[in-house]
Scaffold this motif. Structure first.
Motif, mmCIF file in Angstrom:
data_model
loop_
_atom_site.group_PDB
_atom_site.id
_atom_site.type_symbol
_atom_site.label_atom_id
_atom_site.label_comp_id
_atom_site.label_asym_id
_atom_site.label_seq_id
_atom_site.Cartn_x
_atom_site.Cartn_y
_atom_site.Cartn_z
ATOM 1 N N HIS A 160 0.849 -1.193 0.000
ATOM 2 C CA HIS A 160 0.000 0.000 0.000
ATOM 3 C C HIS A 160 0.883 1.241 0.000
ATOM 4 O O HIS A 160 1.710 1.415 0.898
ATOM 5 C CB HIS A 160 -0.907 -0.032 1.234
ATOM 6 N N SER A 161 0.756 2.066 -1.016
ATOM 7 C CA SER A 161 1.377 3.394 -1.126
ATOM 8 C C SER A 161 2.847 3.421 -1.558
ATOM 9 O O SER A 161 3.263 4.340 -2.260
ATOM 10 C CB SER A 161 1.252 4.196 0.182
ATOM 11 N N PHE A 162 3.648 2.426 -1.142
ATOM 12 C CA PHE A 162 5.086 2.561 -1.348
ATOM 13 C C PHE A 162 5.667 1.464 -2.239
ATOM 14 O O PHE A 162 5.305 0.290 -2.114
ATOM 15 C CB PHE A 162 5.805 2.580 0.005
ATOM 16 N N ASP A 163 6.598 1.880 -3.104
ATOM 17 C CA ASP A 163 7.224 0.938 -4.030
ATOM 18 C C ASP A 163 8.452 0.286 -3.408
ATOM 19 O O ASP A 163 8.688 0.384 -2.197
ATOM 20 C CB ASP A 163 7.572 1.642 -5.342
ATOM 21 N N MET A 164 9.237 -0.380 -4.242
ATOM 22 C CA MET A 164 10.428 -1.080 -3.788
ATOM 23 C C MET A 164 11.550 -0.748 -4.769
ATOM 24 O O MET A 164 11.566 -1.264 -5.895
ATOM 25 C CB MET A 164 10.152 -2.587 -3.748
ATOM 26 N N GLU A 165 12.416 0.141 -4.373
ATOM 27 C CA GLU A 165 13.462 0.622 -5.275
ATOM 28 C C GLU A 165 14.281 -0.525 -5.874
ATOM 29 O O GLU A 165 14.713 -1.438 -5.171
ATOM 30 C CB GLU A 165 14.418 1.558 -4.522
ATOM 31 N N GLY A 166 14.457 -0.479 -7.193
ATOM 32 C CA GLY A 166 15.276 -1.472 -7.870
ATOM 33 C C GLY A 166 14.527 -2.724 -8.268
ATOM 34 O O GLY A 166 15.090 -3.608 -8.915
ATOM 35 N N VAL A 167 13.245 -2.822 -7.897
ATOM 36 C CA VAL A 167 12.447 -4.005 -8.240
ATOM 37 C C VAL A 167 11.230 -3.561 -9.050
ATOM 38 O O VAL A 167 10.424 -2.753 -8.575
ATOM 39 C CB VAL A 167 11.985 -4.769 -6.980
ATOM 40 N N LYS A 168 11.123 -4.073 -10.273
ATOM 41 C CA LYS A 168 10.028 -3.679 -11.156
ATOM 42 C C LYS A 168 8.716 -4.336 -10.722
ATOM 43 O O LYS A 168 8.636 -5.562 -10.596
ATOM 44 C CB LYS A 168 10.344 -4.089 -12.593
ATOM 45 N N PRO A 169 7.680 -3.549 -10.475
ATOM 46 C CA PRO A 169 6.389 -4.144 -10.096
ATOM 47 C C PRO A 169 5.712 -4.798 -11.307
ATOM 48 O O PRO A 169 5.900 -4.364 -12.445
ATOM 49 C CB PRO A 169 5.584 -2.947 -9.590
ATOM 50 N N ASP A 170 4.938 -5.825 -11.047
ATOM 51 C CA ASP A 170 4.169 -6.462 -12.118
ATOM 52 C C ASP A 170 2.907 -5.673 -12.422
ATOM 53 O O ASP A 170 2.372 -5.748 -13.524
ATOM 54 C CB ASP A 170 3.804 -7.894 -11.715
ATOM 55 N N LYS A 171 2.456 -4.927 -11.433
ATOM 56 C CA LYS A 171 1.237 -4.136 -11.626
ATOM 57 C C LYS A 171 1.226 -2.976 -10.642
ATOM 58 O O LYS A 171 1.674 -3.115 -9.501
ATOM 59 C CB LYS A 171 0.010 -5.023 -11.392
ATOM 60 N N VAL A 172 0.709 -1.832 -11.094
ATOM 61 C CA VAL A 172 0.504 -0.677 -10.224
ATOM 62 C C VAL A 172 -0.929 -0.207 -10.432
ATOM 63 O O VAL A 172 -1.341 0.076 -11.559
ATOM 64 C CB VAL A 172 1.481 0.471 -10.548
ATOM 65 N N VAL A 173 -1.679 -0.154 -9.350
ATOM 66 C CA VAL A 173 -3.094 0.216 -9.433
ATOM 67 C C VAL A 173 -3.323 1.497 -8.631
ATOM 68 O O VAL A 173 -2.841 1.622 -7.501
ATOM 69 C CB VAL A 173 -3.988 -0.919 -8.876
#
Length: 209
Positions: A160-173
């Protein structure tokens, strides 16, 4: 008869006073339990409809094991157990949050499915999880990467709310919640798509050099 009645009243009052004193002493002898260390984040609960969207995005089924790292009041693990009938584990370092989680588990009668643990999320074995939920800071998500890499292939991680630097997400909603706020939810599947290794935070000794 009147004298006997008065004696009974005095005895009853004496018992009440004794119980009150004993309860006070017990409370004094059992001070509020402190966390093992200072919690990494301030507890801010995820809105219930966002919780449900996170679990929906992770495609949770009854065969999953959901781990909520920094479980707060237990709403994510309880919702997962209630809605999908799956097993779930909540971990939090703050005894107060653990207490609140256990109360919620009991309230919704999911004790047979949900386990609440008091512990440091960075020290816990999370390999049994097939779904991991997060509402931490970006730097803490990054710190979890070594543990998340150990999850079995096909496991899902939702934040929820925060990404993970250096790791490509499979989906962003981008989800417009009932509170009128648009919440961003990130989904990753294992094995993680590492684009670059994030810089590790230096220790205090290294900073002084």
């Amino acid at each position: 008869m009147k004298r006997l009645w008065k004696c009974g009243v005095f005895v009853g009052m004496g018992l009440l006073i004794t119980v009150a004193v004993w309860t006070t002493r017990a409370a004094e002898e059992e001070p509020e339990k402190k966390p093992q260390r200072r919690p990494d984040v301030i507890f801010v609960p995820t809105p219930q409809d966002v919780v449900e969207k996170m679990l929906e995005l992770a495609e949770v089924t009854k065969n999953d094991v959901v781990y909520d790292l920094g479980c707060g009041d237990g709403r994510i693990v309880v919702t997962a157990a209630k809605k999908y009938g799956c097993k779930a584990v909540g971990i939090d370092i703050d005894p107060q949050r653990v207490k609140e989680s256990l109360e919620r588990v009991k309230k919704y009668k999911v004790e047979h499915l949900v386990t609440i643990k008091e512990g440091d999320i960075f020290q816990e074995d999370i390999t049994p999880a097939s779904v991991v939920t997060l509402y931490l800071l970006p730097s803490l998500n990054v710190k979890l990467i070594p543990q998340l890499k150990k999850l079995k292939p096909g496991s899902r991680i939702v934040s929820h709310s925060f990404d993970m630097e250096g790791v490509k997400p499979d989906k962003v909603v981008h989800y417009e919640a009932k509170d009128g706020v648009t919440h961003t939810i990130y989904l990753w599947r294992t094995p993680l798509k590492i684009e670059k290794e994030p810089e590790q935070e230096k220790s205090e000794e290294e900073k002084e050099k």
